[in-house]
Write an enzyme that holds these catalytic residues in place. Structure first.
Site, short mmCIF file in Angstrom:
data_model
loop_
_atom_site.label_atom_id
_atom_site.label_comp_id
_atom_site.label_asym_id
_atom_site.label_seq_id
_atom_site.Cartn_x
_atom_site.Cartn_y
_atom_site.Cartn_z
N ARG A 43 0.63 -1.27 -0.35
CA ARG A 43 -0.04 0.07 -0.04
C ARG A 43 0.73 0.92 0.02
O ARG A 43 0.19 2.38 -0.46
CB ARG A 43 -0.78 -0.18 1.19
CG ARG A 43 -2.02 1.09 1.43
CD ARG A 43 -3.18 0.64 1.97
NE ARG A 43 -4.18 2.03 2.50
CZ ARG A 43 -4.69 3.00 3.40
NH1 ARG A 43 -3.74 3.14 3.77
NH2 ARG A 43 -5.21 3.45 3.22
N LEU A 69 -6.38 8.16 -0.87
CA LEU A 69 -6.79 7.00 -0.74
C LEU A 69 -7.52 6.46 0.10
O LEU A 69 -7.48 6.69 1.44
CB LEU A 69 -4.74 6.61 0.07
CG LEU A 69 -5.00 4.96 -0.14
CD1 LEU A 69 -5.52 4.08 -1.72
CD2 LEU A 69 -3.75 4.91 0.30
N SER A 70 -8.75 5.63 -0.06
CA SER A 70 -9.55 5.00 0.73
C SER A 70 -9.63 4.06 1.88
O SER A 70 -7.91 3.57 1.57
CB SER A 70 -10.37 3.89 0.36
OG SER A 70 -11.50 5.04 -0.46
N GLN A 71 -9.79 3.96 3.33
CA GLN A 71 -8.44 3.14 4.15
C GLN A 71 -9.11 1.80 3.75
O GLN A 71 -10.26 1.43 3.43
CB GLN A 71 -9.25 3.63 5.74
CG GLN A 71 -10.71 3.23 5.87
CD GLN A 71 -11.82 3.45 7.02
OE1 GLN A 71 -12.51 4.09 7.16
NE2 GLN A 71 -11.61 2.63 7.77
#
Length: 223
Positions: A43, A69-71
């Site tokens: 990530r 950036l989504s969790q």
């Protein structure tokens, strides 16, 4: 589906990635396949260097242009819902390439991903990242995501990483029979929503799943 090529890619410690997976398990993500994808995907490569030390926190992080950036929980949850509802989807449309992280997870899980992004510099970066990781089963389009990608439809599944006020009819019409749409819906209060296109009666079955917070689905494009 393609496999990641991780030669020459710096990975954080297994312990750090295992801790993230443990947190996702605690939050209710149960798909072992999805958890393995999260654990094995670097990530930190999807963030600017200044934020890469926070990559394995379960938090959304800025990627520029007012986008995030989504969790990891949300990425895992939406992927789990999509794969669970669609069975074995081959053709998947993603609305909002963003950093390319969700794209990367999907590309490892399905045969081919078509990804639409309205902000060109973000999509250009995402393309480079996925190419670097050896993922060649993604086709990109710089366009307004609210219209989907009708020329490439119908799709077995559609996933949106941005929230419209109401579900765009154009996306529903691009679902194959028994196709599924996973999308956050709403303005101030948003709900993660699953829509299934009933193949026999050609009607749409909608399920509201849980409260979420996403960037809005905006119209137009940015070069």
């Amino acid at each position: 589906m393609d496999r990641l090529k991780l030669e020459g890619v710096g990975m954080t410690s297994k312990r750090t990635r295992d801790r993230l997976v443990e947190r996702l398990l605690e939050q209710g993500v149960t798909s072992q396949f999805v958890l393995e994808l999260i654990a094995n995907t670097p990530r930190h490569l999807f963030l600017d260097e200044a934020l890469s030390h926070r990559a394995y926190e379960d938090a959304s992080l800025p990627i520029g242009f007012g986008q995030t950036l989504s969790q990891p929980y949300i990425v895992a949850r939406m992927t789990e819902i999509l794969l669970g509802a669609a069975g074995d989807p081959k053709r998947v449309l993603e609305i909002g390439t963003g950093s390319g992280y969700q794209t990367c997870i999907l590309a490892q899980a399905v045969e081919h991903v078509w990804s639409v992004e309205r902000i060109k510099p973000l999509q250009d970066k995402a393309k480079q990242r996925l190419r670097h990781l050896g993922l060649n089963n993604v086709t990109y389009k710089h366009a307004d995501g609210g219209f989907g990608w009708p020329e490439q439809g119908p799709f077995d599944a559609i996933l949106s990483a941005a929230a419209p006020r109401d579900i765009p009819k154009s996306l529903l019409q691009q679902l194959a029979h028994n196709g599924v749409l996973v999308i956050p819906v709403g303005a101030d209060e948003q709900v993660l929503t699953l829509v299934i296109r009933d193949g026999e009666e050609d009607k749409f079955i909608t399920q509201k799943l849980e409260p979420v917070k996403f960037v809005p689905l905006l119209s137009g494009v940015t070069r």
